[in-house]
Design a protein around this motif. Structure first.
Motif, PDB file in Angstrom:
ATOM      1  N   TYR A  90       0.851  -1.185   0.000  1.00 41.41           N
ATOM      2  CA  TYR A  90       0.000   0.000   0.000  1.00 41.41           C
ATOM      3  C   TYR A  90       0.893   1.244   0.000  1.00 41.41           C
ATOM      4  CZ  TYR A  90      -4.328  -2.512   1.177  1.00 41.41           C
ATOM      5  OH  TYR A  90      -5.433  -3.324   1.151  1.00 41.41           O
ATOM      6  N   PRO A  91       0.446   2.326  -0.626  1.00 42.91           N
ATOM      7  CA  PRO A  91       1.221   3.570  -0.511  1.00 42.91           C
ATOM      8  C   PRO A  91       1.183   4.073   0.929  1.00 42.91           C
ATOM      9  CG  PRO A  91      -0.858   3.967  -1.643  1.00 42.91           C
ATOM     10  CD  PRO A  91      -0.744   2.488  -1.487  1.00 42.91           C
ATOM     11  N   ASP A  92       2.269   4.681   1.374  1.00 43.25           N
ATOM     12  CA  ASP A  92       2.312   5.235   2.720  1.00 43.25           C
ATOM     13  C   ASP A  92       3.279   6.410   2.762  1.00 43.25           C
ATOM     14  OD1 ASP A  92       5.005   4.233   3.188  1.00 43.25           O
ATOM     15  OD2 ASP A  92       4.132   2.260   3.572  1.00 43.25           O
ATOM     16  N   SER A  93       3.498   6.963   3.954  1.00 46.33           N
ATOM     17  CA  SER A  93       4.342   8.142   4.119  1.00 46.33           C
ATOM     18  C   SER A  93       5.773   7.810   4.496  1.00 46.33           C
ATOM     19  CB  SER A  93       3.777   9.037   5.245  1.00 46.33           C
ATOM     20  OG  SER A  93       2.432   9.291   5.062  1.00 46.33           O
ATOM     21  N   TRP A  94       6.046   6.575   4.902  1.00 48.22           N
ATOM     22  CA  TRP A  94       7.227   6.392   5.726  1.00 48.22           C
ATOM     23  C   TRP A  94       8.333   5.501   5.177  1.00 48.22           C
ATOM     24  CZ3 TRP A  94       8.107   1.389   7.194  1.00 48.22           C
ATOM     25  CH2 TRP A  94       7.012   0.501   7.182  1.00 48.22           C
ATOM     26  N   LYS A  95       8.070   4.504   4.361  1.00 50.89           N
ATOM     27  CA  LYS A  95       9.125   3.548   3.993  1.00 50.89           C
ATOM     28  C   LYS A  95      10.266   4.246   3.246  1.00 50.89           C
ATOM     29  CE  LYS A  95       6.257  -0.598   3.443  1.00 50.89           C
ATOM     30  NZ  LYS A  95       4.951  -0.015   3.055  1.00 50.89           N
ATOM     31  N   ILE A  96      11.422   4.315   3.872  1.00 53.10           N
ATOM     32  CA  ILE A  96      12.585   4.922   3.237  1.00 53.10           C
ATOM     33  C   ILE A  96      13.134   4.035   2.137  1.00 53.10           C
ATOM     34  CG2 ILE A  96      15.024   5.500   3.632  1.00 53.10           C
ATOM     35  CD1 ILE A  96      14.252   6.673   6.294  1.00 53.10           C
ATOM     36  N   ASP A  97      13.193   2.746   2.386  1.00 54.54           N
ATOM     37  CA  ASP A  97      13.860   1.817   1.463  1.00 54.54           C
ATOM     38  C   ASP A  97      12.870   1.144   0.522  1.00 54.54           C
ATOM     39  OD1 ASP A  97      12.964   0.648   3.868  1.00 54.54           O
ATOM     40  OD2 ASP A  97      14.225  -1.111   3.590  1.00 54.54           O
ATOM     41  N   ALA A 114      10.083  -0.643  10.851  1.00 61.28           N
ATOM     42  CA  ALA A 114       9.582   0.468  10.048  1.00 61.28           C
ATOM     43  C   ALA A 114      10.665   1.526   9.869  1.00 61.28           C
ATOM     44  CB  ALA A 114       8.344   1.081  10.708  1.00 61.28           C
ATOM     45  N   ASN A 115      11.332   1.499   8.730  1.00 59.67           N
ATOM     46  CA  ASN A 115      12.389   2.471   8.432  1.00 59.67           C
ATOM     47  C   ASN A 115      11.772   3.801   8.001  1.00 59.67           C
ATOM     48  OD1 ASN A 115      14.790   0.764   8.787  1.00 59.67           O
ATOM     49  ND2 ASN A 115      13.942  -0.401   7.079  1.00 59.67           N
ATOM     50  N   GLY A 116      11.783   4.758   8.922  1.00 61.25           N
ATOM     51  CA  GLY A 116      11.244   6.080   8.631  1.00 61.25           C
ATOM     52  C   GLY A 116       9.903   6.369   9.260  1.00 61.25           C
ATOM     53  N   ASP A 117       9.271   5.375   9.891  1.00 55.83           N
ATOM     54  CA  ASP A 117       7.936   5.610  10.427  1.00 55.83           C
ATOM     55  C   ASP A 117       7.989   6.600  11.587  1.00 55.83           C
ATOM     56  OD1 ASP A 117       5.237   5.384  10.688  1.00 55.83           O
ATOM     57  OD2 ASP A 117       5.279   3.535  11.860  1.00 55.83           O
TER      58      ASP A 117
END
Length: 551
Positions: A405-412, A456-459
């Motif tokens: 799903y699209p989200d705000s947080w996944k850096i990688d 969660a990388n970036g959450d």
């Protein structure tokens, strides 16, 4: 222990990045201009499919960004510590008008030690932090991205604006990069169609700062986030102190003058939601809390009356309980019904996550603003609640760690993940977006470990603590690409409205518009998004062209 339990999931959901490659380049010191969403490791370099000219398409009131990726293939130059600098000449139109609000940032690469399940499956340093400076160094065969952003004020004259970005090596001119910014007649509205609520946590934690900013400084930044990123971080940045008082007869009364002026000031900047500031817990109805409860009841009556008088009932939300569990739902219903007795026009808002599985249907008629996690959105139930007058928002957090799903947080993962979020929200007629934190640094220092929340990388961390330990936090690439998606959401809404006006578009154009508004190319199904960076850039440009025709 819990990470070992996830190994079967990892095997099922991991996918690798196919866009990392080094191609033959033009010279020892070369560059490519690529979309802001391209997530490129330093061992990689974009192909010649990408050009060497910056060209951005902007509505008035919009920000647009791109990346300029440099590569040094001279081994000696890569070891001698050459200082490079990128300097912009004035950005001017044919008629002599200037665009002055531009920014150059050096992209900082942050360590991903535990790859995301639905990500690139590689331990490495990933591009994300945006350091506001224009000088940088280049290592042999390691690329370095610079992030270039243009903001177009709403009073800008439309037209074609040009300039150059001049590269210097140790203060000696090397070459110029052509820049064109096409400003359209279309104007992005000050107040977004999409309501947003972004929480804060450690933005000025003393572990990262030597000096604390004032409330006025923080408010200035919050207004900046609304103007430039279309996100609302000021839900609690109005003062309810001294609003309520008791007269000589002991009757509770309210003085709304200061509060109203603050609300009107923030609305002028586009802020479109605020919190009702009465924090209650699940024990509010217990006998020992009777005095507090009675005080709140009197305040709720006055708040409800004032919001109705000001026609602000769509601006204020009562958000007290996050993800009520199945066990807590009966108590949640009891407390919400109690609040509605005294403030029937104040909307109740709650999030629904893993802790609230299928029993959330029991909240029908109780909750006014439903905020399910994106992977818990149901295409039949939630539209049925909208038909009853309820509002539907979405939020994302680490709960998407195993999904696409699209989200705000996944850096990688692909940068289109973050821009596609706005398109997803439009496709499913979502009215708002909630995000739990923009600067949660208590779990880990994001400069040292991107895993700012479990798995969660970036959450929770769309900002970075400044390296100078003072001043404003650094923005992230994800914040910029999410911004583009939220701007796209508004443009899609505007295009939808324009398409209903007779005589504006040809039959062929209306067919094209309906195809764009279907969002099928960007969101092919509920749990997926496009990986094509150029597609999103081209769709954005075409929407602006079509909107201009309606003016």
């Amino acid at each position: 222990m819990k990470k070992f339990l996830l190994l079967p999931l990892i095997c099922v959901f991991l996918f690798s990045c196919t866009s990392y490659h080094v191609t033959k380049v033009d010279s020892d010191l070369t560059y490519r201009v690529v979309p802001a969403t391209l997530n490129l490791l330093q061992k990689s370099y974009p192909s010649k499919d990408y050009g060497t000219v910056v060209e951005l398409d902007c509505a008035k009131g919009e920000s647009e960004s791109c990346q300029i990726v440099f590569l040094q293939l001279d081994k000696i130059a890569g070891k001698t510590g050459i200082e490079y600098k990128l300097v912009q000449t004035p950005l001017v139109s044919e008629s002599g008008n200037e665009l002055t609000e531009t920014e150059i940032c050096v992209v900082g690469y942050v360590p991903v030690k535990s790859p995301s399940i639905a990500g690139f499956n590689e331990i490495n340093n990933y591009p994300d932090a945006l350091i506001p400076k224009n000088n940088f160094s280049l290592k042999y065969k390691k690329s370095q991205s610079l992030f270039y952003t243009v903001y177009v004020p709403r009073d800008t004259m439309e037209g074609r604006y040009t300039c150059t970005l001049d590269l210097y090596e140790n203060d000696v001119f090397a070459y110029s990069i052509p820049v064109t910014v096409n400003v359209y007649k279309t104007t992005l509205p000050v107040t977004p169609f999409l309501k947003t609520r972004f929480n804060e946590h450690d933005r000025y934690d003393r572990d990262f700062y030597d000096e604390q900013l004032t409330k006025e400084d923080i408010l200035e930044q919050d207004i900046y986030y609304m103007e430039r990123f279309r996100i609302n971080t000021v839900c609690e940045q109005v003062s309810w102190e001294n609003v309520f008082y008791r007269n000589e007869n002991g009757v509770l009364q309210a003085n709304w003058e200061i509060l109203d002026s603050q609300i009107e000031e923030r609305m002028a900047y586009g802020i479109n939601i605020f919190d009702v500031p009465l924090d209650v817990d699940y024990d509010i109805l217990e006998p020992e809390n009777e005095a507090l409860r009675k005080e709140y009841e009197e305040q709720l009556v006055l708040i409800n009356q004032h919001l109705v008088e000001k026609d602000w009932t769509d601006l204020f939300y009562w958000y007290n309980f996050d993800e009520p569990t199945n066990k807590k739902i009966p108590k949640f219903i009891e407390i919400t019904e109690w609040g509605k007795k005294f403030a029937p026009d104040v909307k109740s808002l709650t999030t629904l996550g893993w802790a609230t599985p299928r029993k959330f249907r029991k909240l029908s008629g109780i909750v006014d603003v439903w905020v399910p996690h994106i992977d818990q959105y149901e295409k039949k139930f939630f539209p049925s609640r909208q038909a009853q007058g309820d509002r539907i928002w979405i939020y994302t957090c680490m709960q998407t760690f195993y999904t696409h799903y699209p989200d705000s947080w996944k850096i990688d993962t692909y940068g289109t993940c973050h821009r596609s979020l706005g398109w997803w929200l439009y496709k499913y007629n979502i009215e708002g977006y909630l995000y739990w934190a923009i600067s949660c640094w208590w779990y880990s220092n994001p400069w040292e470990d991107a895993e700012t929340f479990d798995f969660a990388n970036g959450d929770g961390s769309l900002l970075y603590p400044p390296l100078e330990r003072k001043g404003w936090p650094y923005n992230s690439m994800r914040l910029h690409t999410q911004r583009d998606g939220f701007e796209d959401y508004d443009f899609l809404k505007m295009l939808e409205i324009a398409s209903k006006v007779e005589g504006v578009y040809t039959t062929e154009e209306l067919e094209e518009i309906q195809e764009i508004l279907s969002v099928e190319e960007v969101i092919p199904w509920k749990g997926a998004y496009t990986k094509d960076d150029s597609l999103m850039v081209n769709l954005h440009k075409r929407i602006l062209e079509l909107l201009d025709k309606s003016l």
